[in-house]
Design a protein around this motif. Structure first.
Motif, PDB file in Angstrom:
ATOM      1  N   GLN A 185      26.406  47.137 136.278  1.00  0.00           N
ATOM      2  CA  GLN A 185      26.903  47.383 137.631  1.00  0.00           C
ATOM      3  C   GLN A 185      25.831  47.273 138.704  1.00  0.00           C
ATOM      4  O   GLN A 185      26.161  47.141 139.887  1.00  0.00           O
ATOM      5  CB  GLN A 185      27.542  48.778 137.716  1.00  0.00           C
ATOM      6  CG  GLN A 185      28.702  48.983 136.779  1.00  0.00           C
ATOM      7  CD  GLN A 185      29.809  47.966 136.968  1.00  0.00           C
ATOM      8  OE1 GLN A 185      30.106  47.526 138.070  1.00  0.00           O
ATOM      9  NE2 GLN A 185      30.431  47.568 135.866  1.00  0.00           N
ATOM     10  N   ASN A 186      24.582  47.313 138.308  1.00  0.00           N
ATOM     11  CA  ASN A 186      23.485  47.316 139.277  1.00  0.00           C
ATOM     12  C   ASN A 186      23.544  46.098 140.199  1.00  0.00           C
ATOM     13  O   ASN A 186      23.647  44.962 139.754  1.00  0.00           O
ATOM     14  CB  ASN A 186      22.142  47.366 138.554  1.00  0.00           C
ATOM     15  CG  ASN A 186      21.020  47.789 139.466  1.00  0.00           C
ATOM     16  OD1 ASN A 186      21.250  48.365 140.524  1.00  0.00           O
ATOM     17  ND2 ASN A 186      19.806  47.505 139.050  1.00  0.00           N
ATOM     18  N   GLY A 187      23.527  46.359 141.502  1.00  0.00           N
ATOM     19  CA  GLY A 187      23.533  45.288 142.487  1.00  0.00           C
ATOM     20  C   GLY A 187      24.913  44.785 142.876  1.00  0.00           C
ATOM     21  O   GLY A 187      25.048  43.957 143.771  1.00  0.00           O
ATOM     22  N   LYS A 188      25.959  45.280 142.225  1.00  0.00           N
ATOM     23  CA  LYS A 188      27.317  44.836 142.552  1.00  0.00           C
ATOM     24  C   LYS A 188      27.894  45.697 143.662  1.00  0.00           C
ATOM     25  O   LYS A 188      27.593  46.882 143.774  1.00  0.00           O
ATOM     26  CB  LYS A 188      28.227  44.925 141.320  1.00  0.00           C
ATOM     27  CG  LYS A 188      27.868  43.929 140.236  1.00  0.00           C
ATOM     28  CD  LYS A 188      28.860  44.002 139.102  1.00  0.00           C
ATOM     29  CE  LYS A 188      28.507  43.006 138.016  1.00  0.00           C
ATOM     30  NZ  LYS A 188      29.454  43.087 136.891  1.00  0.00           N
ATOM     31  N   ASN A 189      28.742  45.097 144.469  1.00  0.00           N
ATOM     32  CA  ASN A 189      29.464  45.810 145.511  1.00  0.00           C
ATOM     33  C   ASN A 189      30.573  46.609 144.841  1.00  0.00           C
ATOM     34  O   ASN A 189      31.469  46.052 144.213  1.00  0.00           O
ATOM     35  CB  ASN A 189      30.045  44.805 146.505  1.00  0.00           C
ATOM     36  CG  ASN A 189      30.800  45.467 147.620  1.00  0.00           C
ATOM     37  OD1 ASN A 189      31.614  46.364 147.406  1.00  0.00           O
ATOM     38  ND2 ASN A 189      30.535  45.011 148.827  1.00  0.00           N
ATOM     39  N   ALA A 220      28.671  56.177 143.045  1.00  0.00           N
ATOM     40  CA  ALA A 220      28.536  55.132 144.064  1.00  0.00           C
ATOM     41  C   ALA A 220      29.483  55.371 145.240  1.00  0.00           C
ATOM     42  O   ALA A 220      29.111  55.146 146.389  1.00  0.00           O
ATOM     43  CB  ALA A 220      28.798  53.761 143.441  1.00  0.00           C
ATOM     44  N   LEU A 221      30.681  55.830 144.962  1.00  0.00           N
ATOM     45  CA  LEU A 221      31.663  56.037 146.027  1.00  0.00           C
ATOM     46  C   LEU A 221      31.308  57.191 146.960  1.00  0.00           C
ATOM     47  O   LEU A 221      31.772  57.227 148.090  1.00  0.00           O
ATOM     48  CB  LEU A 221      33.050  56.257 145.434  1.00  0.00           C
ATOM     49  CG  LEU A 221      33.704  55.006 144.871  1.00  0.00           C
ATOM     50  CD1 LEU A 221      34.987  55.365 144.133  1.00  0.00           C
ATOM     51  CD2 LEU A 221      33.997  54.016 145.977  1.00  0.00           C
ATOM     52  N   VAL A 222      30.484  58.107 146.500  1.00  0.00           N
ATOM     53  CA  VAL A 222      30.089  59.221 147.370  1.00  0.00           C
ATOM     54  C   VAL A 222      28.797  58.923 148.112  1.00  0.00           C
ATOM     55  O   VAL A 222      28.200  59.807 148.702  1.00  0.00           O
ATOM     56  CB  VAL A 222      29.999  60.567 146.615  1.00  0.00           C
ATOM     57  CG1 VAL A 222      31.341  60.967 146.078  1.00  0.00           C
ATOM     58  CG2 VAL A 222      28.953  60.518 145.526  1.00  0.00           C
ATOM     59  N   GLY A 223      28.368  57.658 148.080  1.00  0.00           N
ATOM     60  CA  GLY A 223      27.245  57.256 148.914  1.00  0.00           C
ATOM     61  C   GLY A 223      25.969  56.867 148.198  1.00  0.00           C
ATOM     62  O   GLY A 223      25.018  56.432 148.825  1.00  0.00           O
ATOM     63  N   ASN A 224      25.918  57.010 146.889  1.00  0.00           N
ATOM     64  CA  ASN A 224      24.727  56.628 146.142  1.00  0.00           C
ATOM     65  C   ASN A 224      24.885  55.165 145.727  1.00  0.00           C
ATOM     66  O   ASN A 224      25.551  54.857 144.749  1.00  0.00           O
ATOM     67  CB  ASN A 224      24.577  57.529 144.913  1.00  0.00           C
ATOM     68  CG  ASN A 224      23.297  57.270 144.154  1.00  0.00           C
ATOM     69  OD1 ASN A 224      22.619  56.280 144.372  1.00  0.00           O
ATOM     70  ND2 ASN A 224      22.979  58.178 143.251  1.00  0.00           N
ATOM     71  N   SER A 225      24.281  54.253 146.483  1.00  0.00           N
ATOM     72  CA  SER A 225      24.514  52.822 146.250  1.00  0.00           C
ATOM     73  C   SER A 225      23.934  52.311 144.936  1.00  0.00           C
ATOM     74  O   SER A 225      24.340  51.261 144.459  1.00  0.00           O
ATOM     75  CB  SER A 225      23.958  52.009 147.411  1.00  0.00           C
ATOM     76  OG  SER A 225      22.557  52.202 147.498  1.00  0.00           O
ATOM     77  N   SER A 226      23.011  53.048 144.349  1.00  0.00           N
ATOM     78  CA  SER A 226      22.428  52.640 143.079  1.00  0.00           C
ATOM     79  C   SER A 226      22.217  53.863 142.186  1.00  0.00           C
ATOM     80  O   SER A 226      21.107  54.367 142.042  1.00  0.00           O
ATOM     81  CB  SER A 226      21.098  51.921 143.334  1.00  0.00           C
ATOM     82  OG  SER A 226      20.574  51.422 142.136  1.00  0.00           O
ATOM     83  N   PRO A 227      23.299  54.372 141.567  1.00  0.00           N
ATOM     84  CA  PRO A 227      23.195  55.576 140.741  1.00  0.00           C
ATOM     85  C   PRO A 227      22.226  55.395 139.573  1.00  0.00           C
ATOM     86  O   PRO A 227      22.196  54.342 138.941  1.00  0.00           O
ATOM     87  CB  PRO A 227      24.611  55.789 140.228  1.00  0.00           C
ATOM     88  CG  PRO A 227      25.482  55.036 141.167  1.00  0.00           C
ATOM     89  CD  PRO A 227      24.656  53.875 141.634  1.00  0.00           C
TER      90      PRO A 227
END
Length: 121
Positions: free
Chosen positions: A61-65, A26-33
């Motif tokens: 974790q899905n949908g969380k910031n 997620a931190l490298v840009g994949n908002s929904s791994p």
């Protein structure tokens, strides 16, 4: 840790690997791994992924910031005693100033050593 423990055991350390892999993706840009994304990360460090654990992490974790999740985790870590002094950064990216401070301190130490050599010599 043996491979059997990583795959079939329910250790907290192994569960942390799944969460960390999700956060890394997620931190490298994949908002929904996806499960595939997390498996790729785990396999890169020799962990054979368990589908149940993957699905659990993804559903939790899905949908969380991600920044909020990390901030909450840092808050929890701050309350954990580790038997010694542990520095916990306040937010992602806040380690950079600390690294800069360490570099500056090392440079000052080098300057002091050079001054000491000049005085003695």
């Amino acid at each position: 840790m043996e491979k059997e423990q990583r795959k079939g055991g329910r250790s907290a350390a192994a569960d942390t690997c799944y969460a960390a892999s999700y956060l890394l993706a997620a931190l490298v840009g994949n908002s929904s791994p996806s499960a595939k994304d997390i498996k790729k990360i785990l396999e890169s460090v020799g962990i054979e992924a368990d589908d149940d654990r993957l699905n659990k992490v993804i559903s939790e974790q899905n949908g969380k910031n991600i920044e909020v999740v990390i901030a909450q985790g840092v808050g929890k870590l701050a309350s954990v005693t580790a038997g010694g002094a542990v520095a916990v950064s306040a937010a992602p990216g806040s380690a950079a100033p600390a690294a800069g401070s360490a570099t500056a301190a090392a440079e000052r130490g080098e300057e002091r050593r050079e001054e000491g050599v000049r005085r003695v010599g």
